[in-house]
Design an enzyme around this catalytic site. Structure first.
Site, mmCIF file in Angstrom:
data_model
loop_
_atom_site.group_PDB
_atom_site.id
_atom_site.type_symbol
_atom_site.label_atom_id
_atom_site.label_comp_id
_atom_site.label_asym_id
_atom_site.label_seq_id
_atom_site.Cartn_x
_atom_site.Cartn_y
_atom_site.Cartn_z
ATOM 1 N N GLU A 291 7.532 11.339 -5.383
ATOM 2 C CA GLU A 291 6.876 12.376 -6.136
ATOM 3 C C GLU A 291 7.766 13.613 -6.611
ATOM 4 O O GLU A 291 7.739 14.113 -7.666
ATOM 5 C CB GLU A 291 5.579 13.108 -5.295
ATOM 6 C CG GLU A 291 4.689 13.611 -6.224
ATOM 7 C CD GLU A 291 3.340 13.785 -5.457
ATOM 8 O OE1 GLU A 291 2.508 13.340 -5.563
ATOM 9 O OE2 GLU A 291 3.550 14.744 -4.569
ATOM 10 N N HIS A 312 12.233 -10.890 8.469
ATOM 11 C CA HIS A 312 11.634 -12.174 8.411
ATOM 12 C C HIS A 312 10.676 -12.356 7.163
ATOM 13 O O HIS A 312 9.908 -13.230 7.145
ATOM 14 C CB HIS A 312 10.972 -12.399 9.510
ATOM 15 C CG HIS A 312 11.839 -12.508 10.778
ATOM 16 N ND1 HIS A 312 11.788 -13.641 11.435
ATOM 17 C CD2 HIS A 312 12.182 -11.562 11.721
ATOM 18 C CE1 HIS A 312 12.820 -13.406 12.486
ATOM 19 N NE2 HIS A 312 13.026 -12.276 12.629
ATOM 20 N N LYS A 426 -6.152 10.190 -12.471
ATOM 21 C CA LYS A 426 -7.546 10.918 -12.201
ATOM 22 C C LYS A 426 -8.484 10.742 -13.502
ATOM 23 O O LYS A 426 -9.514 11.068 -13.603
ATOM 24 C CB LYS A 426 -6.975 11.994 -11.806
ATOM 25 C CG LYS A 426 -6.507 12.304 -10.286
ATOM 26 C CD LYS A 426 -6.253 13.511 -10.064
ATOM 27 C CE LYS A 426 -5.310 13.536 -8.506
ATOM 28 N NZ LYS A 426 -5.077 14.858 -8.105
#
Length: 453
Positions: A291, A312, A426
């Site tokens: 961010e 793995h 948003k």
């Protein structure tokens, strides 16, 4: 007792750059840190975290501890409602320091700490309310505005359930608000209901807020020593001060090597740990750096792996995939517990050669072997050495990453303290939900969807 500091080793990363390349970053890094110190950098109205550790007073910590004590005495479960920086720091510290199976122990000494408001999963929230049914629980609501969708939705559910189960008067005593000093829906609610409240400072962004009440109260509620946590951060604030020479300043060095590798085409940084307890430290780190630096089509992509588990699954790609990556390994020198590898008479698994060794010795050799293999495979390796997982060294680690992030973002040439891109989803979500005030956006997005159908 004299405490050590966490250490940084960049030698296995610097060898992938031209000789002296890291040292060449010294003037840029120094200028970047001086800009932080003088408040002349972009986003200078969000520098409250910079000297936050040294500004924390014993009286302030006592107020946090007193509130935590009250919640611990009256709650078997405490739900922390928050998202992003309002939850990741607290969870990172609690999981790094806590028992791996704390949620199953029910030891009656410490309340179970749960987290909500960080997603909109209907199953998750429904199952949470089901779990809390009949339990004496409290809520720490963390939101500057009080209108962040994920957190506001969860808090509305939790508030209602807490009041129904404990009664409104009793619920008021076990709901705490951490919010803005004067404005916002969460502040209004806290004042109207009479909740105990703490302030999120205006000049501290969410991802830098772990050493404010945002992180300190949940951590104290979980039973950990916030005095030592802050002391570790204070020690690192001194160790990485603007006047500390480059060759001794590990935050400056980390910022330099990251930017050097980025300039050399290493666009992805993988945060690696060999201790499962550190998983959420990596999650917190990803938000902090992603961010802060991911702007203007720039920035290293922060990823993370838990080793040896992810060797793995992701090990093949890391060893032989595109050479656009580098690793930063958090290495814990000494575990808090001791477990010896047993001998077995039949030795069907062929592992008797390890009998009598500590499990951590096996883990350390896996760490060293992986580091050697990855360096041979063309992956620069940075190593951060932490003496032991306790409050003091976690406090050091948190501040180290914060100050290095501020420096690194300034060197990159972006504003490390804003997040304009977060608003894009948003806006679309509110338009799709027909939120009042978003009529024009709703019309536009519906027309777009119809055209794409």
């Amino acid at each position: 007792m004299t405490m050590k500091n966490i250490k940084l080793d960049i030698t296995k990363a610097a060898l992938f750059l031209n000789e002296g390349a890291v040292k060449e970053f010294e003037p840029k890094v120094k200028a970047a840190q001086e800009a932080l110190e003088k408040g002349t950098c972009p986003g200078n109205d969000f520098l409250g975290w910079l000297h936050l550790p040294s500004s924390i007073t014993p009286d302030f910590l006592k107020e946090i501890q007193d509130t935590a004590r009250l919640l611990r005495e009256h709650c078997e479960t405490i739900v922390v409602a928050g998202i992003g920086g309002s939850y990741l720091g607290a969870r990172a510290v609690i999981e790094a320091l806590g028992h791996s199976f704390a949620w199953l122990q029910n030891d009656k000494k410490n309340p179970t700490i749960l987290f909500a408001g960080n997603n909109i999963g209907e199953d998750y929230l429904s199952e949470l309310t089901e779990y809390l049914a009949g339990k004496e629980f409290g809520v720490i609501n963390i939101s500057k505005s009080g209108t962040t969708t994920e957190t506001a939705l969860a808090f509305r559910l939790l508030k209602k359930q807490c009041e129904e189960q404990r009664g409104k008067e009793e619920a008021r005593k076990v709901i705490v608000a951490i919010t803005d000093a004067k404005k916002g829906a969460a502040r209004t609610c806290a004042d109207q209901e009479g909740y105990k409240s703490f302030v999120i400072p205006d000049n501290v962004g969410g991802r830098f807020s772990v050493l404010t009440p945002v992180g300190l109260l949940p951590i104290a509620c979980a039973g950990f020593d916030i005095v030592h946590l802050v002391a570790g951060a204070q020690a690192m604030e001194k160790a990485c001060g603007v006047d500390v020479p480059f060759d001794e300043n590990i935050a400056a060095q980390y910022a330099a090597i990251r930017n050097g590798l980025y300039g050399a085409g290493k666009k992805i940084e993988i945060m690696v740990n060999y201790q499962p307890k550190l998983h959420f430290i990596s999650e917190w780190w990803k938000q902090l750096y992603g961010e802060s630096e991911g702007k203007e089509n720039k920035g290293i992509f922060p990823a993370s792996c838990d080793f040896t588990t992810d060797l793995h699954s992701m090990g093949q790609w890391i060893q032989e995939g595109e050479r656009s990556i580098f690793e930063t390994v958090i290495s814990v020198e000494e575990p808090n517990r001791r477990l010896m590898f047993p001998s077995d008479t039949e030795n069907l698994d062929g592992l008797n050669f390890l009998a009598g060794k500590r499990v951590d010795e096996v883990n350390k050799m896996a760490e060293l072997g992986t580091r050697l293999a990855h360096v041979d495979g063309g992956v620069p390796n940075i190593r951060i050495c932490v003496p032991i997982l306790n409050e003091y060294y976690i406090g050091q680690l948190l501040y180290f990453f914060e100050i290095a992030c501020g420096i690194s973002g300034n060197v990159l040439g972006v504003n490390p303290f804003n997040q304009p891109g977060v608003e894009a989803y948003k806006k679309n979500m509110f338009a799709l939900l027909n939120k009042p005030g978003y009529e024009a956006e709703s019309k536009s997005v519906q027309e777009r969807l119809a055209a794409e159908a």
